[in-house]
Design a protein around this motif. Structure first.
Motif, PDB file in Angstrom:
ATOM      1  N   ILE A  67      11.057   3.962   2.339  1.00  0.00           N
ATOM      2  CA  ILE A  67      12.206   4.082   3.233  1.00  0.00           C
ATOM      3  C   ILE A  67      12.155   5.425   3.962  1.00  0.00           C
ATOM      4  O   ILE A  67      12.076   6.489   3.344  1.00  0.00           O
ATOM      5  N   SER A  68      12.190   5.355   5.296  1.00  0.00           N
ATOM      6  CA  SER A  68      12.137   6.564   6.126  1.00  0.00           C
ATOM      7  C   SER A  68      12.601   6.198   7.528  1.00  0.00           C
ATOM      8  O   SER A  68      13.055   5.082   7.782  1.00  0.00           O
ATOM      9  N   ASN A  69      12.456   7.150   8.430  1.00  0.00           N
ATOM     10  CA  ASN A  69      12.788   6.900   9.843  1.00  0.00           C
ATOM     11  C   ASN A  69      11.533   6.820  10.701  1.00  0.00           C
ATOM     12  O   ASN A  69      11.604   6.893  11.928  1.00  0.00           O
ATOM     13  N   SER A  70      10.382   6.672  10.043  1.00  0.00           N
ATOM     14  CA  SER A  70       9.114   6.725  10.784  1.00  0.00           C
ATOM     15  C   SER A  70       8.567   5.346  11.146  1.00  0.00           C
ATOM     16  O   SER A  70       7.499   5.249  11.735  1.00  0.00           O
ATOM     17  N   PHE A  85       5.911  -1.453  12.666  1.00  0.00           N
ATOM     18  CA  PHE A  85       5.082  -0.401  13.248  1.00  0.00           C
ATOM     19  C   PHE A  85       5.348   0.918  12.533  1.00  0.00           C
ATOM     20  O   PHE A  85       6.495   1.332  12.342  1.00  0.00           O
ATOM     21  N   ALA A  86       4.262   1.562  12.117  1.00  0.00           N
ATOM     22  CA  ALA A  86       4.359   2.803  11.350  1.00  0.00           C
ATOM     23  C   ALA A  86       3.082   3.610  11.566  1.00  0.00           C
ATOM     24  O   ALA A  86       2.056   3.073  12.001  1.00  0.00           O
ATOM     25  N   PRO A  87       3.116   4.908  11.278  1.00  0.00           N
ATOM     26  CA  PRO A  87       1.919   5.735  11.438  1.00  0.00           C
ATOM     27  C   PRO A  87       0.757   5.240  10.580  1.00  0.00           C
ATOM     28  O   PRO A  87       0.951   4.705   9.488  1.00  0.00           O
ATOM     29  N   TYR A  88      -0.429   5.439  11.098  1.00  0.00           N
ATOM     30  CA  TYR A  88      -1.645   5.071  10.389  1.00  0.00           C
ATOM     31  C   TYR A  88      -1.669   5.754   9.022  1.00  0.00           C
ATOM     32  O   TYR A  88      -1.417   6.947   8.905  1.00  0.00           O
ATOM     33  N   PRO A 114      -1.359   0.696  15.150  1.00  0.00           N
ATOM     34  CA  PRO A 114      -1.247   0.503  13.703  1.00  0.00           C
ATOM     35  C   PRO A 114       0.115  -0.075  13.317  1.00  0.00           C
ATOM     36  O   PRO A 114       1.157   0.365  13.823  1.00  0.00           O
ATOM     37  N   HIS A 115       0.082  -1.054  12.461  1.00  0.00           N
ATOM     38  CA  HIS A 115       1.308  -1.667  11.962  1.00  0.00           C
ATOM     39  C   HIS A 115       0.987  -2.543  10.756  1.00  0.00           C
ATOM     40  O   HIS A 115      -0.163  -2.916  10.537  1.00  0.00           O
TER      41      HIS A 115
END
Length: 361
Positions: free
Chosen positions: A210-213, A238-241, A319-320
């Motif tokens: 859980i985050s805001n990224s 969708f999230a950072p690699y 990336p996702h």
């Protein structure tokens, strides 16, 4: 006088059958003692009025009692029963029966015997003459296909014909279902129950920390063109690699490896007979292998952009994590929109984290 092995087995089963009602359901349930029909428990009287927690407790008590008599491990009985519950959920009309604790369903020909002229027969003796599966497990002299004790005892008696080993159990399942998928699912469920020694394995987690990224929206059913026209069978998060990807459930790793569409992907089966599909990973957690048991929140890999080509293809899209979920009908599987579940799991986990944070102040 020497007694054959087969006769010894028959004698043993007969003794188990005769003692079952007394040992499991109490002395008052034994017709041999001239007792009347046993008083129904609260669960037997009104299972629809019980909470989910109370239902699970009552089921576990039934499994434990039957295991004490038959020496069939409770988790095997629980696995069959849970699998049958999942079948009823997807085939409610074909498997319609009054609400009860157990989910095991036997139709009238199976219960009473194919050649039995009375397909609603509840007399254990006449049912046995016609090779029906129905037996009296409650000690009331009736084999009621909607009585939890009778249903569970009838299935236990069937399993006893094949023996007590795991191989015997697999053979019995095959002879009963004649479906390799059913055998696989029940064996998986049995492993989960045996591992955790409880039947309440309903916990879930959001597939990413859980985050805001990260960001996501409902994308199930939208069009896709790579590899031919098809629909999108999941939700893209969708999230950072390299963002950790987590198991959403208690389950068993059913599949792991490369897929031209999903890239590096992993599939996990839960106790609701749902298949959780995680795709486009950049890699796997090294300790995770096929047939491993996982728990909610356990890391299984990392977000990436793999797929749409031969093994190792990367970077054809941002990336996702592609997260899909499929339900098994017993013969085929179909996808359904995971978005509502994702929102629910995310909300529940955010709330739990906030409450935990408050406790530290």
């Amino acid at each position: 006088m020497r007694i054959s092995k087969s006769k010894t087995g028959n004698i043993r089963r007969s003794m188990i059958c005769a003692a079952a009602a007394v040992i499991v359901f109490g002395a008052a349930a034994s017709p041999a003692r001239g007792a009347s029909e046993p008083q129904p428990t609260k669960a037997a009287e009104a299972p629809d009025k019980l909470s989910q927690e109370e239902i699970l407790v009552a089921r576990k008590q039934l499994y434990d009692r039957m295991a004490a008599v038959t020496h069939i491990p409770w988790y095997r009985l629980a696995a069959i029963d849970q699998y049958e519950h999942t079948l009823t959920k997807v085939h409610p009309k074909d498997r319609n029966h009054p609400k009860r604790l157990t989910g095991i369903f036997m139709n009238e020909p199976l219960w009473s015997g194919m050649l039995n002229p009375d397909q609603k027969d509840s007399n254990p003796r006449s049912i046995s003459i016609f090779n029906g599966y129905g037996k009296d497990g409650s000690g009331d002299g009736q084999a009621d296909m909607n009585n939890d004790m009778d249903v569970l005892y009838s299935m236990s008696s069937y399993l006893l014909k094949y023996g007590q080993s795991e191989d015997d159990f697999s053979i019995a399942l095959w002879e009963y279902y004649h479906n390799s998928r059913s055998v696989q699912r029940i064996l998986q469920f049995s492993r989960l129950y045996e591992k955790f020694q409880q039947i309440d394995l309903s916990g879930h987690a959001f597939p990413l920390p859980i985050s805001n990224s990260y960001s996501y929206r409902s994308t199930w059913g939208t069009g896709r063109s790579w590899g031919g026209n098809r629909i999108h069978e999941g939700t893209d998060i969708f999230a950072p690699y390299g963002t950790p990807v987590r198991s959403t459930c208690y389950g068993i790793v059913e599949l792991k490896g490369w897929n031209p569409f999903g890239g590096w992907r992993i599939g996990i089966r839960d106790l609701q007979n749902r298949y959780h599909y995680y795709a486009h990973l950049s890699g796997y957690e090294k300790s995770i292998n096929k047939d491993d048991i996982v728990i909610p929140g356990q890391r299984i890999g990392w977000v990436g952009s793999s797929g749409y080509g031969k093994p190792g293809t990367q970077g054809k899209f941002p990336p996702h994590l592609h997260y899909g979920i499929y339900r098994d009908s017993g013969l085929v599987e179909w996808s359904f929109d995971p978005y509502p579940l994702l929102r629910h799991w995310e909300s529940a986990e955010r709330k739990a984290l906030k409450e935990k944070k408050k406790e530290h102040y």
